[in-house]
Design an enzyme around this catalytic site. Structure first.
Site, short mmCIF file in Angstrom:
data_model
loop_
_atom_site.label_atom_id
_atom_site.label_comp_id
_atom_site.label_asym_id
_atom_site.label_seq_id
_atom_site.Cartn_x
_atom_site.Cartn_y
_atom_site.Cartn_z
N ASP A 298 105.69 91.96 98.72
CA ASP A 298 105.92 92.46 97.37
C ASP A 298 106.95 91.60 96.66
O ASP A 298 108.15 91.70 96.92
CB ASP A 298 106.40 93.92 97.42
CG ASP A 298 106.60 94.51 96.04
OD1 ASP A 298 106.07 93.93 95.06
OD2 ASP A 298 107.27 95.55 95.94
N LYS B 227 111.39 90.79 91.71
CA LYS B 227 112.58 91.25 92.41
C LYS B 227 113.62 90.13 92.47
O LYS B 227 113.26 88.95 92.53
CB LYS B 227 112.24 91.66 93.84
CG LYS B 227 111.35 92.88 93.99
CD LYS B 227 111.06 93.12 95.46
CE LYS B 227 110.14 94.32 95.66
NZ LYS B 227 110.82 95.59 95.38
N GLU C 16 104.24 99.23 92.38
CA GLU C 16 102.83 98.95 92.68
C GLU C 16 102.29 99.77 93.84
O GLU C 16 101.08 99.98 93.96
CB GLU C 16 102.65 97.46 92.98
CG GLU C 16 102.91 97.02 94.41
CD GLU C 16 104.33 97.27 94.90
OE1 GLU C 16 104.50 97.49 96.10
OE2 GLU C 16 105.27 97.25 94.08
N ARG D 276 102.47 102.92 94.54
CA ARG D 276 101.80 104.15 94.12
C ARG D 276 100.45 103.87 93.48
O ARG D 276 99.56 104.71 93.50
CB ARG D 276 102.71 104.93 93.16
CG ARG D 276 103.00 104.23 91.85
CD ARG D 276 104.24 104.76 91.15
NE ARG D 276 105.46 104.39 91.86
CZ ARG D 276 106.68 104.77 91.48
NH1 ARG D 276 106.83 105.53 90.41
NH2 ARG D 276 107.74 104.38 92.17
#
Length: 458
Positions: free
Chosen positions: A232, A239, A311, A313
């Site tokens: 991710d 991030k 993302e 969920r």
């Protein structure tokens, strides 16, 4: 029952293969003085000379050097009371003397404590080995499940992307005679899994939905769902470096679900099992999901993208919608879903959400009984206002308030009303080394979940 575990975990050895095992004298802390009083003068002098205070452990002298060791525990039924033994006892084989009623905890703690991830380097000093006496098949399968989670989470993304995660699931299905299907790439759109596709479309590794099925159709149906975001970046809402460093672990939910499915099949739990894993990489590219876009979902709800880093969920909601269509007895999902859960509860306590008090209560009870705690959090539905969108049915994120709660509320929108469901927001990681909890990937709430499911269905 015959275990399907292919080999003993590190740190454990069959009695027939042990080489001159030394005794490990196990004594409750309250009984140390009486144990000491029953020893010969040499042993008592040895303890006194080393200033042994009745806690921890100490090697015991013998005519040929090491005669054995004394291991003092506060609670012999706590597996973590044993977990340091493989690392601190002198190498070789050890047979436990005492604590006969706590052998399962001993085997479990020893197996968890001996784990090392050695795919890319040596494991260092070999662990001290516990001699297995009697049948421990169920405990060995439980250790294998926990170590399966650890191995999957610890594996770097180049070797644990969506394709590799699929291969692991395929291999497990083959081993246990389960059915298996993978829906990959644009086929996700053709078969109505648009949210999974939207999250994974920017990666050079195609997104996919993995589905394993097993068991007798006459048994109650259990659906396990695991978040399989193999890496991710955060997407276009990227991030920072420290937040991205360990994002290989963002498939920790999938690792838990896979390990639980494997354990269920190995122990022949009488359920009709379905395992669903949306496996994607949340990457950055020309066709990456953009903030402000509106995407479709399998359930028919439109979702405005408030943040591309929310993302997990999105991929889960399509899988949960499919799970709900099957009207199972129970749906459980595992996901490394929010940093907010870690802020609320820290790294050791997974956040449990459920729309069913009996399921939640049983999971909490088994967590305490098996030293594998979870903590129930509220599905406080007034906070759905934080997921409001002016142009879609809902947003995927919103206010920073109650971030773990709103994530769970988002997922609940995709579960049919009245359908028993539980969601575990799990960290899947140890930030540092502790006995039985080595730094890196970790199974959390898994043993408690297994105990809950076994009590429900056995």
């Amino acid at each position: 029952m015959t275990s399907t575990t292919p080999a003993l975990p590190a740190g454990l050895i069959a009695a027939a293969d042990a080489a001159r095992p030394r005794p490990l004298h196990v004594v409750q802390r309250a009984d140390v003085d009486s144990w000491r009083a029953g020893q010969d003068a040499r042993t008592q002098a040895w303890l006194d000379g080393h200033g042994f205070d009745g806690s921890g452990w100490i090697a015991l002298p013998g005519d040929d050097g090491l005669a054995g060791a004394l291991w003092v525990v506060a609670d012999a039924h706590d597996p973590y009371a044993w977990a340091q033994a493989p690392a601190v006892l002198p190498p070789g084989d050890w047979r436990v003397a005492g604590a006969d009623d706590a052998r399962s905890a001993c085997v479990l703690g020893w197996g968890l404590g001996a784990y090392r991830y050695t795919r890319y380097c040596s494991g260092g000093r070999a662990p001290a080995r516990l001699v297995l006496e009697g049948g421990h098949a169920a405990t060995l399968d439980l250790i294998a499940a926990c170590n399966r989670v650890r191995d999957l989470v610890n594996t770097p993304t180049e070797n644990m992307g969506p394709e590799q995660l699929e291969q692991v699931a395929r291999d497990i299905a083959t081993t246990h005679g389960a059915g298996f299907d993978s829906i990959a790439g644009d086929e996700l759109l053709a078969r109505n899994f648009p949210a999974i596709h939207a999250v994974g479309r920017a990666s050079h590794r195609a997104p996919r939905l993995l589905q394993l099925t097993w068991g007798d159709a006459a048994h109650p149906q259990l659906v396990l769902v695991g978040k399989g975001v193999c890496f991710d970046t955060g997407g276009l809402d990227i991030k920072p470096a420290d937040g991205m460093r360990n994002m290989k672990k963002d498939m920790g939910g999938a690792a838990h679900a896979l390990a639980m499915a494997e354990l269920i099949m190995a122990r022949a739990l009488p359920v009709r099992l379905t395992l669903l894993i949306p496996a994607v990489e949340n990457a950055i590219g020309p066709n990456a999901l953009r903030p402000g876009e509106v995407i479709a979902t399998r359930k028919g709800l439109s979702v405005e993208i408030d943040n591309t880093d929310a993302e997990g969920r999105l991929v889960l909601c399509d899988a949960l919608a499919l799970a709900g269509e099957q009207s199972p007895d129970l749906i459980i999902d595992f996901a490394t879903l929010t940093g907010a859960a870690r802020i609320a509860l820290g790294p050791d306590l997974p956040a449990l959400y459920s729309n069913d008090d009996d399921v939640a209560g049983a999971w909490l009870e088994q967590g305490l009984a098996h030293h594998d705690p979870v903590w129930r959090m509220p599905l406080w539905r007034p906070y759905l206002r934080y997921l409001h969108s002016r142009i879609a049915d809902m947003a995927n994120a919103g206010s920073r308030m109650a971030g773990s709660v709103t994530a769970a509320l988002y997922l609940e929108r995709f579960v049919p009303e009245g359908q028993p469901w539980a969601h575990l927001d799990v960290y899947s990681w140890n930030d540092g080394d502790r006995p039985g909890k080595p730094a890196g990937g970790e199974a959390q709430g898994l043993r408690a979940a297994w105990a809950m499911l076994e009590a429900r269905y056995r």
